[in-house]
Scaffold this motif. Structure first.
Motif, PDB file in Angstrom:
ATOM      1  N   LYS A 113     -39.314 -56.227   8.082  1.00 42.44           N
ATOM      2  CA  LYS A 113     -40.147 -56.991   9.011  1.00 42.44           C
ATOM      3  C   LYS A 113     -40.451 -56.187  10.270  1.00 42.44           C
ATOM      4  O   LYS A 113     -41.574 -56.163  10.757  1.00 42.44           O
ATOM      5  N   LYS A 114     -39.439 -55.530  10.809  1.00 43.01           N
ATOM      6  CA  LYS A 114     -39.626 -54.720  12.013  1.00 43.01           C
ATOM      7  C   LYS A 114     -40.115 -53.314  11.692  1.00 43.01           C
ATOM      8  O   LYS A 114     -40.511 -52.570  12.584  1.00 43.01           O
ATOM      9  N   ASN A 115     -40.059 -52.961  10.402  1.00 46.29           N
ATOM     10  CA  ASN A 115     -40.405 -51.607   9.950  1.00 46.29           C
ATOM     11  C   ASN A 115     -39.554 -50.566  10.668  1.00 46.29           C
ATOM     12  O   ASN A 115     -40.061 -49.572  11.201  1.00 46.29           O
ATOM     13  N   THR A 116     -38.251 -50.799  10.665  1.00 47.63           N
ATOM     14  CA  THR A 116     -37.309 -49.853  11.269  1.00 47.63           C
ATOM     15  C   THR A 116     -36.182 -49.559  10.290  1.00 47.63           C
ATOM     16  O   THR A 116     -35.928 -50.321   9.353  1.00 47.63           O
ATOM     17  N   THR A 117     -35.508 -48.444  10.512  1.00 43.76           N
ATOM     18  CA  THR A 117     -34.353 -48.057   9.704  1.00 43.76           C
ATOM     19  C   THR A 117     -33.210 -47.701  10.643  1.00 43.76           C
ATOM     20  O   THR A 117     -33.400 -46.930  11.583  1.00 43.76           O
ATOM     21  N   THR A 118     -32.043 -48.251  10.377  1.00 44.49           N
ATOM     22  CA  THR A 118     -30.870 -47.966  11.201  1.00 44.49           C
ATOM     23  C   THR A 118     -29.854 -47.185  10.382  1.00 44.49           C
ATOM     24  O   THR A 118     -29.462 -47.598   9.288  1.00 44.49           O
ATOM     25  N   TYR A 119     -29.433 -46.055  10.934  1.00 48.38           N
ATOM     26  CA  TYR A 119     -28.441 -45.194  10.303  1.00 48.38           C
ATOM     27  C   TYR A 119     -27.142 -45.328  11.096  1.00 48.38           C
ATOM     28  O   TYR A 119     -27.103 -45.015  12.287  1.00 48.38           O
ATOM     29  N   TYR A 161     -38.214 -36.554  13.770  1.00 45.65           N
ATOM     30  CA  TYR A 161     -38.185 -37.907  13.225  1.00 45.65           C
ATOM     31  C   TYR A 161     -38.462 -38.930  14.318  1.00 45.65           C
ATOM     32  O   TYR A 161     -38.167 -38.722  15.497  1.00 45.65           O
ATOM     33  N   ASN A 162     -39.018 -40.050  13.899  1.00 46.23           N
ATOM     34  CA  ASN A 162     -39.518 -41.053  14.839  1.00 46.23           C
ATOM     35  C   ASN A 162     -38.396 -41.954  15.333  1.00 46.23           C
ATOM     36  O   ASN A 162     -38.361 -43.157  15.064  1.00 46.23           O
ATOM     37  N   ILE A 163     -37.458 -41.368  16.067  1.00 46.07           N
ATOM     38  CA  ILE A 163     -36.351 -42.132  16.639  1.00 46.07           C
ATOM     39  C   ILE A 163     -36.899 -43.013  17.759  1.00 46.07           C
ATOM     40  O   ILE A 163     -37.636 -42.542  18.631  1.00 46.07           O
ATOM     41  N   ILE A 164     -36.562 -44.269  17.746  1.00 44.94           N
ATOM     42  CA  ILE A 164     -37.081 -45.203  18.743  1.00 44.94           C
ATOM     43  C   ILE A 164     -36.665 -44.767  20.147  1.00 44.94           C
ATOM     44  O   ILE A 164     -35.504 -44.484  20.399  1.00 44.94           O
ATOM     45  N   ALA A 377     -37.058 -40.777   3.700  1.00 40.08           N
ATOM     46  CA  ALA A 377     -35.858 -40.452   2.933  1.00 40.08           C
ATOM     47  C   ALA A 377     -35.123 -39.208   3.437  1.00 40.08           C
ATOM     48  O   ALA A 377     -33.893 -39.186   3.460  1.00 40.08           O
ATOM     49  N   PRO A 378     -35.824 -38.137   3.851  1.00 41.07           N
ATOM     50  CA  PRO A 378     -35.092 -36.944   4.294  1.00 41.07           C
ATOM     51  C   PRO A 378     -34.405 -37.092   5.650  1.00 41.07           C
ATOM     52  O   PRO A 378     -33.612 -36.241   6.032  1.00 41.07           O
ATOM     53  N   ALA A 379     -34.720 -38.158   6.392  1.00 38.69           N
ATOM     54  CA  ALA A 379     -34.219 -38.279   7.769  1.00 38.69           C
ATOM     55  C   ALA A 379     -32.699 -38.264   7.844  1.00 38.69           C
ATOM     56  O   ALA A 379     -32.122 -37.692   8.774  1.00 38.69           O
ATOM     57  N   ILE A 380     -32.038 -38.853   6.878  1.00 38.90           N
ATOM     58  CA  ILE A 380     -30.581 -38.961   6.930  1.00 38.90           C
ATOM     59  C   ILE A 380     -29.916 -37.586   6.947  1.00 38.90           C
ATOM     60  O   ILE A 380     -28.867 -37.403   7.563  1.00 38.90           O
ATOM     61  N   ILE A 383     -30.204 -36.468  10.602  1.00 39.33           N
ATOM     62  CA  ILE A 383     -29.481 -37.325  11.540  1.00 39.33           C
ATOM     63  C   ILE A 383     -27.976 -37.129  11.438  1.00 39.33           C
ATOM     64  O   ILE A 383     -27.263 -37.054  12.451  1.00 39.33           O
ATOM     65  N   PHE A 384     -27.473 -37.026  10.212  1.00 42.20           N
ATOM     66  CA  PHE A 384     -26.030 -36.890  10.030  1.00 42.20           C
ATOM     67  C   PHE A 384     -25.604 -35.530   9.473  1.00 42.20           C
ATOM     68  O   PHE A 384     -24.414 -35.256   9.347  1.00 42.20           O
ATOM     69  N   GLY A 385     -26.559 -34.669   9.140  1.00 41.09           N
ATOM     70  CA  GLY A 385     -26.217 -33.378   8.548  1.00 41.09           C
ATOM     71  C   GLY A 385     -26.070 -32.261   9.564  1.00 41.09           C
ATOM     72  O   GLY A 385     -25.955 -31.094   9.179  1.00 41.09           O
ATOM     73  N   ILE A 386     -26.066 -32.586  10.849  1.00 41.34           N
ATOM     74  CA  ILE A 386     -25.883 -31.573  11.887  1.00 41.34           C
ATOM     75  C   ILE A 386     -24.410 -31.440  12.240  1.00 41.34           C
ATOM     76  O   ILE A 386     -23.628 -32.378  12.094  1.00 41.34           O
TER      77      ILE A 386
END
Length: 825
Positions: A113-119, A161-164, A377-380, A383-386
């Motif tokens: 609904k918000k078109n967001t993804t939370t990692y 990446y489109n981090i809010i 899909a590649p964002a994770i 975000i966490f691979g650093i």
């Protein structure tokens, strides 16, 4: 094989080793103290000594970094994500179940609904850095704010990446002010660099001048990234052949790095003598530089050449010259720089700025969240691979207060972080001691969360490519990575008394390279009529593809020997999405005739297969509408839009030095017997190939893709990527299929890996159906071990591209020697 990599998708996954002190080691698993004092010596390619988790450029420097660091993300032997790593997660590989553990549990939540993804990442308790300080969420927050600082210049692309809230923070503006100045920047850009400012313009003269200065700055930064990429990836193999300098000389002299990058990327031509040896001179932009007489092009010279090559159009430049799958463009970063410089001073901001990135949150001391707009899909992996760097070492704890929006360094100033570039520290298995006389020394980390490594000392020692095998023979090194080739494999066999790749002196392990070789067919130039998607057009291309496919085995074996294998789908075998031979619907590429029946039988020898493939090609060409003479057994006329003559481009240096050259030559000879001419153009200058591809005029060609850990197909196969459609310009095949486009987008949006694999298999089938890409070979990267010095049974089992031999390093053992060792103390 010489290759000029003008457009490469790449993700570097690095593996490492180490050297140690006599401090006792404690941990939850493994030994409580080192048990082996003899160092493990690893032969390495030259280092640039940028051993920072933030600023490492080359893969070899990054290996040093990874010895000392940890990441939040855990992946398995296929590159798949392990979401529940703290407690452990079991995943099968080649029929064997392995339990994977790491320092964080990962959760991805999509709000449609918000078109967001939370990692979200939850960190394991009790993890410590090598100096004993606790590893927690504050270190993660600090690391994020370094990578996302507007002054950060490095290879990590987290900021793409489109981090809010990221744009607001980086530009220090509200969304309204951001939009205002973004619009101004767009209008300045649309007016063009040669626009003469007038008082009637909607922007000031200062803003116009500042904008174009920032465009040039961003362009130069991207060019420097290309230079760094080329030095890190190609110096060891091509330095002397292209410039007449050793890789050590290029790495040690920054002035040589730019000309090397220019030559490798096709912006300059290296002069060769009559024996094809480099003279140390290059020509670029109509000017010749004599490098051996200290005449060096600068980044400004490189910029001038690139600017001229693309007529000053940064968008055309960026669409072509991408060296990273996550690369940001030249125009995009300039918007943010412009808005930070001018928008942050807008009166609407009131001098307050934007204190933090709203999409990055510390939930508690062990939990962090990152929220993005949309889902990629590649964002994770970014975000966490650093690597998570210790705040207390790389930053200033006095400048850190999460609640007060202070993040360990001054906004726009990373000097405190850069000061530690040469001396990494983290929570990895080993501690960095020093880099001296071309050797990196490590010592065991007594606080490693898996327990202290058994090997007390590890050294990374720079060794030339020619000496990587003999170094194991003489005892100068225990582990090495010679380039995979038929010649090198024979040298290994000659070293072992049993004449095998694994014997009494050397034990060999090969893993698939992250990428693959292919032959491409342009659907816009190899077609019948005007419709590339018609059955007739596909049958024309299938005729070529069938013959190319049948000659792969003999050609790839002749060029690579054991160092490569034939593949049947246009995807690297290293990918978790790659079809496996055990799959029920797995097929050999282009092994069915025009009626969908198998071309080959199990009892056919090679010659019988060649004849069967030629007969199948005849069938495809007949179905495509070609006129066939039964009396001469040849084709005498082509249907409208098609031809009897086609051209294949091969970057083989004019001497056939390419693994696919023999394939195309053999196919050309076979086609000649049925009246079809395939001209194999062996190029002495590979830039001709890329120029033809850029123009979209190529018919058939051969090249290789580097790949990413995530098999996102958008850049290469989505129809928006066809030349001239303002997309990636990387769809060189000109495949335009609505169903394929739909599947590619669906796969991007899904967080379910098994579902994505199913979708990607459907994508691969469509690509094969179009007959625009013939997968050729999967080459291997080779690691060799001293059979006498390394306890082979303690190596991690089932080594893969994504699971290197240095995984489980704390369990690796060596045979002790009585000879005193240099511990560099």
């Amino acid at each position: 094989m010489k290759a000029t990599p003008r457009r490469i998708i790449t993700f570097i996954l690095v593996l490492s080793m180490c050297f140690c002190s006599f401090a006792a080691c404690g941990g939850t698993k493994g030994p409580t103290a080192p048990t082996l004092e003899t160092p493990l010596v690893v032969a390495y390619d030259p280092f640039s000594a940028k051993f920072s988790p933030f600023f490492a450029d080359s893969a070899y420097d990054q290996d040093v970094v990874d010895m000392t660091q940890l990441q939040l993300l855990t992946t398995d032997r296929s590159g798949g994500i392990v979401y529940n790593a703290i407690g452990g997660q079991t995943v099968k590989y080649n029929g064997t179940a392995y339990n994977y553990k790491g320092i964080a549990d990962i959760k991805v939540s999509i709000d449609e609904k918000k078109n967001t993804t939370t990692y979200r990442a939850k960190i394991k308790s009790g993890v410590k850095f090598s100096d004993g300080q606790e590893f927690d969420a504050d270190d993660v927050i600090f690391t994020y704010y370094v990578f996302l600082d507007p002054s950060y210049v490095g290879s990590t692309t987290l900021g793409s990446y489109n981090i809010i809230g990221l744009n607001d923070y980086q530009t220090q503006t509200t969304s309204a002010v951001y939009d205002k100045y973004h619009t101004i920047a767009e209008k300045i850009y649309a007016a063009g660099k040669d626009h003469k400012w007038a008082s009637s313009d909607e922007w000031t003269e200062e803003q116009q001048t500042g904008y174009w200065d920032l465009i040039a700055e961003s362009w130069k930064e991207d060019l420097q990234g290309i230079v760094n990429y080329c030095v890190g990836k190609y110096a060891a193999s091509y330095a002397e052949g292209e410039l007449g300098f050793t890789s050590d000389e290029i790495i040690a002299n920054e002035k040589l790095q730019i000309p090397f990058g220019m030559v490798m990327w096709g912006f300059a031509t290296a002069e060769k003598d009559s024996d094809k040896k480099a003279t140390g001179k290059i020509t670029a932009g109509g000017k010749t530089y004599d490098l051996k007489n200290n005449q060096y092009p600068t980044i400004d010279d490189l910029y001038a050449v690139a600017y001229g090559a693309y007529n000053g159009n940064p968008e055309e430049y960026w669409a072509t010259e991408q060296y990273s799958g996550d690369a940001t463009d030249v125009v995009g970063p300039t918007y943010n720089k412009f808005i930070l410089k001018f928008g942050s001073k807008d009166e609407a901001m009131g001098g307050t700025g934007v204190p933090s990135i709203s999409g990055i949150k510390k939930i508690d001391q062990r939990t962090v969240e990152v929220t993005t707009n949309g889902y990629e899909a590649p964002a994770i992996y970014s975000i966490f691979g650093i690597s998570i760097a210790p705040l207390h070492y790389y930053g200033n704890e006095a400048l850190y207060d999460y609640k007060a929006n202070k993040f360990g360094h001054e906004f726009g100033n990373l000097d405190i972080v850069k000061a530690k570039t040469n001396s990494p520290m983290g929570a990895g298995a080993y501690k960095f001691v020093k880099y001296e006389n071309k050797v990196v020394y490590f010592e065991a980390n007594e606080n490693y969360y898996k327990g202290c490594p058994k090997i007390h000392y590890i050294q990374f020692k720079e060794v030339g490519e020619a000496d990587k095998i003999t170094a194991l023979q003489t005892g100068a090194a225990d582990v090495s990575n010679p380039s995979g080739s038929k010649v090198k494999f024979q040298a290994i066999r000659d070293t072992n008394s049993n004449k095998e790749l694994t014997g009494d002196i050397i034990t060999t392990n090969s893993v698939d390279n992250l990428g693959y070789g292919y032959m491409g067919i342009n659907a816009s130039t190899v077609l019948v009529g005007t419709d590339p998607a018609s059955d007739a057009s596909k049958n024309l291309r299938r005729a070529f593809a069938t013959l190319f496919a049948v000659y792969r085995d003999v050609s790839i074996n002749s060029y690579y020997g054991d160092a490569a294998a034939v593949i049947n789908y246009p995807i690297s075998n290293t990918s978790w999405a790659a079809p496996q031979k055990s799959d029920a619907d797995y097929e050999v590429a282009f092994s069915k005739d025009v009626d969908g029946k198998p071309i080959y039988t199990s009892d056919m020898d090679a010659n019988a297969k060649y004849e069967a493939a030629l007969n199948a090609a005849v069938g495809f060409l007949k179905a495509a509408g070609f006129t066939y003479s039964e009396s001469t057994k040849t084709f005498t006329a082509a249907p409208a839009g098609a031809k009897l003559t086609y051209e294949a481009l091969v970057p083989g240096d004019g001497v056939g030095d390419h693994p696919n050259f023999q394939i195309l030559s053999n196919a050309s000879n076979a086609l000649k017997t049925i009246g079809i001419t395939l001209t194999v153009n062996d190029l002495t200058d590979s830039t001709v190939l890329w120029d033809r591809i850029d123009a979209g005029t190529q018919e058939i060609w051969t090249a290789a893709w580097s790949a990413t850990i995530d098999p996102d197909m958008y850049q290469i196969y989505h129809s928006s990527g066809i030349i001239g459609r303002n997309g990636s310009d990387s769809n060189h095949y000109h495949i335009d299929d609505a169903k394929l486009d739909e599947y590619i987008v669906d796969a991007r949006k899904s967080a379910d890996q098994s579902q994505r694999k199913t979708i990607y298999k459907a994508c691969l089938d469509i690509i094969i159906d179009w007959a625009v890409e013939i997968p050729s070979y999967q080459r291997q990267n080779v690691i060799i071990f001293s059979t006498n010095r390394v306890k082979i049974d303690t190596l991690t089992p089932d080594i893969t591209t994504y699971w290197g031999w240095m995984h489980d390093i704390e369990l690796l053992e060596v045979v002790e020697t009585e000879t005193p060792v240099n511990t560099a103390e």
